[in-house]
Write a protein that holds these residues in place. Structure first.
Motif, PDB file in Angstrom:
ATOM      1  N   UNK A 243       0.820  -1.220   0.000  1.00 44.74           N
ATOM      2  CA  UNK A 243       0.000   0.000   0.000  1.00 44.74           C
ATOM      3  C   UNK A 243       0.850   1.264   0.000  1.00 44.74           C
ATOM      4  N   UNK A 244       0.368   2.296  -0.678  1.00 44.26           N
ATOM      5  CA  UNK A 244       1.025   3.591  -0.614  1.00 44.26           C
ATOM      6  C   UNK A 244       0.860   4.121   0.816  1.00 44.26           C
ATOM      7  N   UNK A 245       1.708   5.037   1.252  1.00 46.01           N
ATOM      8  CA  UNK A 245       1.440   5.644   2.562  1.00 46.01           C
ATOM      9  C   UNK A 245       2.641   5.720   3.464  1.00 46.01           C
ATOM     10  N   UNK A 246       3.325   6.858   3.443  1.00 43.65           N
ATOM     11  CA  UNK A 246       4.422   7.080   4.363  1.00 43.65           C
ATOM     12  C   UNK A 246       3.924   7.588   5.707  1.00 43.65           C
ATOM     13  N   UNK A 247       2.648   7.974   5.775  1.00 46.37           N
ATOM     14  CA  UNK A 247       2.066   8.383   7.057  1.00 46.37           C
ATOM     15  C   UNK A 247       0.826   7.524   7.301  1.00 46.37           C
ATOM     16  N   UNK A 248       0.489   7.349   8.595  1.00 48.71           N
ATOM     17  CA  UNK A 248      -0.524   6.362   8.969  1.00 48.71           C
ATOM     18  C   UNK A 248      -1.879   6.645   8.327  1.00 48.71           C
ATOM     19  N   UNK A 249      -2.270   7.937   8.232  1.00 47.73           N
ATOM     20  CA  UNK A 249      -3.604   8.252   7.729  1.00 47.73           C
ATOM     21  C   UNK A 249      -3.755   7.773   6.284  1.00 47.73           C
ATOM     22  N   UNK A 250      -2.694   7.913   5.481  1.00 46.92           N
ATOM     23  CA  UNK A 250      -2.749   7.490   4.070  1.00 46.92           C
ATOM     24  C   UNK A 250      -2.669   5.967   3.981  1.00 46.92           C
ATOM     25  N   UNK A 251      -1.729   5.384   4.724  1.00 47.27           N
ATOM     26  CA  UNK A 251      -1.515   3.926   4.712  1.00 47.27           C
ATOM     27  C   UNK A 251      -2.801   3.196   5.125  1.00 47.27           C
ATOM     28  N   UNK A 252      -3.453   3.677   6.184  1.00 45.03           N
ATOM     29  CA  UNK A 252      -4.635   2.996   6.712  1.00 45.03           C
ATOM     30  C   UNK A 252      -5.808   3.043   5.737  1.00 45.03           C
ATOM     31  N   UNK A 253      -5.768   4.003   4.816  1.00 42.49           N
ATOM     32  CA  UNK A 253      -6.864   4.123   3.854  1.00 42.49           C
ATOM     33  C   UNK A 253      -6.899   2.963   2.867  1.00 42.49           C
ATOM     34  N   UNK A 254      -5.710   2.442   2.507  1.00 42.38           N
ATOM     35  CA  UNK A 254      -5.757   1.453   1.429  1.00 42.38           C
ATOM     36  C   UNK A 254      -5.025   0.152   1.697  1.00 42.38           C
ATOM     37  N   UNK A 255      -4.533  -0.099   2.936  1.00 39.09           N
ATOM     38  CA  UNK A 255      -3.798  -1.348   3.152  1.00 39.09           C
ATOM     39  C   UNK A 255      -4.694  -2.577   2.974  1.00 39.09           C
ATOM     40  N   UNK A 256      -5.953  -2.513   3.472  1.00 37.03           N
ATOM     41  CA  UNK A 256      -6.845  -3.658   3.324  1.00 37.03           C
ATOM     42  C   UNK A 256      -7.206  -3.884   1.840  1.00 37.03           C
ATOM     43  N   UNK A 257      -7.449  -2.799   1.136  1.00 35.94           N
ATOM     44  CA  UNK A 257      -7.786  -2.914  -0.292  1.00 35.94           C
ATOM     45  C   UNK A 257      -6.650  -3.575  -1.063  1.00 35.94           C
ATOM     46  N   UNK A 258      -5.426  -3.169  -0.754  1.00 37.19           N
ATOM     47  CA  UNK A 258      -4.270  -3.729  -1.463  1.00 37.19           C
ATOM     48  C   UNK A 258      -4.070  -5.195  -1.072  1.00 37.19           C
ATOM     49  N   UNK A 259      -4.306  -5.527   0.198  1.00 41.72           N
ATOM     50  CA  UNK A 259      -4.204  -6.933   0.618  1.00 41.72           C
ATOM     51  C   UNK A 259      -5.228  -7.780  -0.145  1.00 41.72           C
ATOM     52  N   UNK A 260      -6.454  -7.269  -0.275  1.00 42.16           N
ATOM     53  CA  UNK A 260      -7.492  -8.001  -1.024  1.00 42.16           C
ATOM     54  C   UNK A 260      -7.085  -8.186  -2.485  1.00 42.16           C
ATOM     55  N   UNK A 261      -6.535  -7.128  -3.078  1.00 41.85           N
ATOM     56  CA  UNK A 261      -6.092  -7.207  -4.477  1.00 41.85           C
ATOM     57  C   UNK A 261      -5.008  -8.265  -4.652  1.00 41.85           C
ATOM     58  N   UNK A 262      -4.077  -8.297  -3.693  1.00 39.79           N
ATOM     59  CA  UNK A 262      -2.985  -9.277  -3.764  1.00 39.79           C
ATOM     60  C   UNK A 262      -3.563 -10.692  -3.691  1.00 39.79           C
ATOM     61  N   UNK A 263      -4.486 -10.923  -2.739  1.00 38.60           N
ATOM     62  CA  UNK A 263      -5.067 -12.273  -2.593  1.00 38.60           C
ATOM     63  C   UNK A 263      -5.814 -12.676  -3.854  1.00 38.60           C
ATOM     64  N   UNK A 264      -6.639 -11.750  -4.345  1.00 35.40           N
ATOM     65  CA  UNK A 264      -7.471 -12.052  -5.513  1.00 35.40           C
ATOM     66  C   UNK A 264      -6.636 -12.427  -6.738  1.00 35.40           C
ATOM     67  N   UNK A 265      -5.428 -11.870  -6.821  1.00 39.44           N
ATOM     68  CA  UNK A 265      -4.611 -12.088  -8.016  1.00 39.44           C
ATOM     69  C   UNK A 265      -3.426 -13.027  -7.774  1.00 39.44           C
ATOM     70  N   UNK A 266      -3.436 -13.702  -6.611  1.00 37.86           N
ATOM     71  CA  UNK A 266      -2.377 -14.681  -6.335  1.00 37.86           C
ATOM     72  C   UNK A 266      -1.004 -14.054  -6.209  1.00 37.86           C
ATOM     73  N   UNK A 267      -0.952 -12.808  -5.723  1.00 38.68           N
ATOM     74  CA  UNK A 267       0.337 -12.134  -5.533  1.00 38.68           C
ATOM     75  C   UNK A 267       0.613 -12.000  -4.043  1.00 38.68           C
ATOM     76  N   UNK A 268       1.827 -11.642  -3.694  1.00 36.52           N
ATOM     77  CA  UNK A 268       2.177 -11.467  -2.281  1.00 36.52           C
ATOM     78  C   UNK A 268       1.821 -10.047  -1.828  1.00 36.52           C
ATOM     79  N   UNK A 269       1.505  -9.935  -0.543  1.00 35.43           N
ATOM     80  CA  UNK A 269       1.215  -8.624   0.043  1.00 35.43           C
ATOM     81  C   UNK A 269       2.389  -8.232   0.927  1.00 35.43           C
ATOM     82  N   UNK A 270       2.853  -7.038   0.768  1.00 33.68           N
ATOM     83  CA  UNK A 270       3.856  -6.531   1.710  1.00 33.68           C
ATOM     84  C   UNK A 270       3.238  -5.415   2.526  1.00 33.68           C
ATOM     85  N   UNK A 271       3.372  -5.525   3.826  1.00 30.85           N
ATOM     86  CA  UNK A 271       2.949  -4.424   4.690  1.00 30.85           C
ATOM     87  C   UNK A 271       4.033  -3.335   4.672  1.00 30.85           C
TER      88      UNK A 271
END
Ligand code: SF4
Length: 284
Positions: A243-271
């Motif tokens: 997920x994009x986000x060098x600050x918590x407010x930005x990171x928290x907005x899209x970390x779950x969305x990016x994790x879902x995208x990674x799962x759906x497409x068989x890719x790895x998720x990096x926090x």
């Protein structure tokens, strides 16, 4: 003896990619071939946050990295390459760097810690100095190194030979290239940022993986095009979405969305563990 211009040298937990959670020494070199002012901005716009910080630094200089403001748009490690902050990055001998590393390791010698050489872009001209550092007697116990690179720099032939000897000299030693290839959301130009042949060469020396910073569906579509381009020339490594986000407010907005995208497409998720754990402060 070789010298390196060092933006930061600190001990922390690796927050991203393959070694997430591993205690690590971070050596952040100065200089980058990109600016990445597009991160966190609407498409086609570039961040100007650093201009204000540079103006303030020009008037009343910040004394230390830890005093510099964090940014929510653009490159979150701006001071490691922007020439207006170069006075904060001393030129150090490899002896001085090895001494400092020994001081910050918890038992003053390498145990299970891993070395992250990051930037800026750590594979610029500094490639010539790394053999001196890695051959230093105080680096003897080091077994794992990651280069955090944007994947645009060819390996210098002598350095490539050195790395090959280093890793094949011991079964326990491992070299990783964590390649954060820059998609258009970074503000960089595709033809200069997506260079698959260069990343394939890293695979001749160690393990290489791709890590794409994602904020929107469009970024993911760009990542798919880039992945296809890397695969076409034979790249075999894993792919992470982060997920994009060098600050918590930005990171928290899209970390779950990016994790879902990674799962759906068989890719790895990096926090980006450094954001929730340490608020991405300098030196973490
Ligand atoms: S490549 Fe990395 S260090 Fe260089 S400007 Fe982009 S995000 Fe910053």
């Amino acid at each position: 003896m070789s010298k390196l211009k060092i933006a930061e040298l600190f001990y922390s937990i690796q927050g991203e990619g393959r070694y997430m959670g591993v205690p690590s020494v971070f050596l952040r070199t100065f200089g980058c071939n990109f600016k990445c002012a597009g991160f966190g901005m609407p498409r086609g716009e570039l961040s100007t946050e650093v201009e204000t910080i540079a103006f303030a630094h020009d008037n009343i200089p910040y004394k230390d990295y830890k005093d510099l403001p964090l940014v929510s748009t653009g490159c979150d490690s701006y001071a490691s390459w922007d020439p207006r902050f170069k006075d904060l990055s001393p030129m150090l001998t490899t002896d001085a760097i090895a001494d400092r590393i020994t001081e910050i390791l918890p038992f003053n010698e390498w145990e299970d810690e891993h070395l992250v050489i990051t930037g800026g872009e750590p594979l610029l001209g500094w490639q010539r100095a790394y053999p001196d550092l890695l051959s230093h007697p105080k680096m003897t116990g080091l077994k794992e190194i990651t280069f955090e690179t944007n994947g645009t720099q060819k390996l210098d032939p002598k350095f490539k030979e050195y790395l090959t000897d280093w890793s094949f000299g011991s079964d326990e030693r491992e070299i990783t290239f964590s390649v954060s290839a820059k998609l258009p959301c970074s503000g960089e130009v595709w033809e200069e940022a997506i260079l698959p042949e260069i990343v394939c060469e890293y695979e001749q020396v160690g393990t290489a993986y791709l890590k794409f910073v994602i904020a929107t569906e469009q970024d993911f579509a760009d990542a798919e095009c880039a992945i296809a381009a890397y695969r076409r020339v034979g790249f075999k490594g894993h792919v992470y979405l982060m997920p994009v986000g060098g600050v918590e407010s930005v990171y928290a907005l899209n970390n779950r969305t990016v994790a879902d995208l990674a799962m759906k497409n068989g890719l790895r998720y990096s926090d980006r563990l450094q954001v929730p754990l340490f608020k991405n402060e300098w030196g973490t």
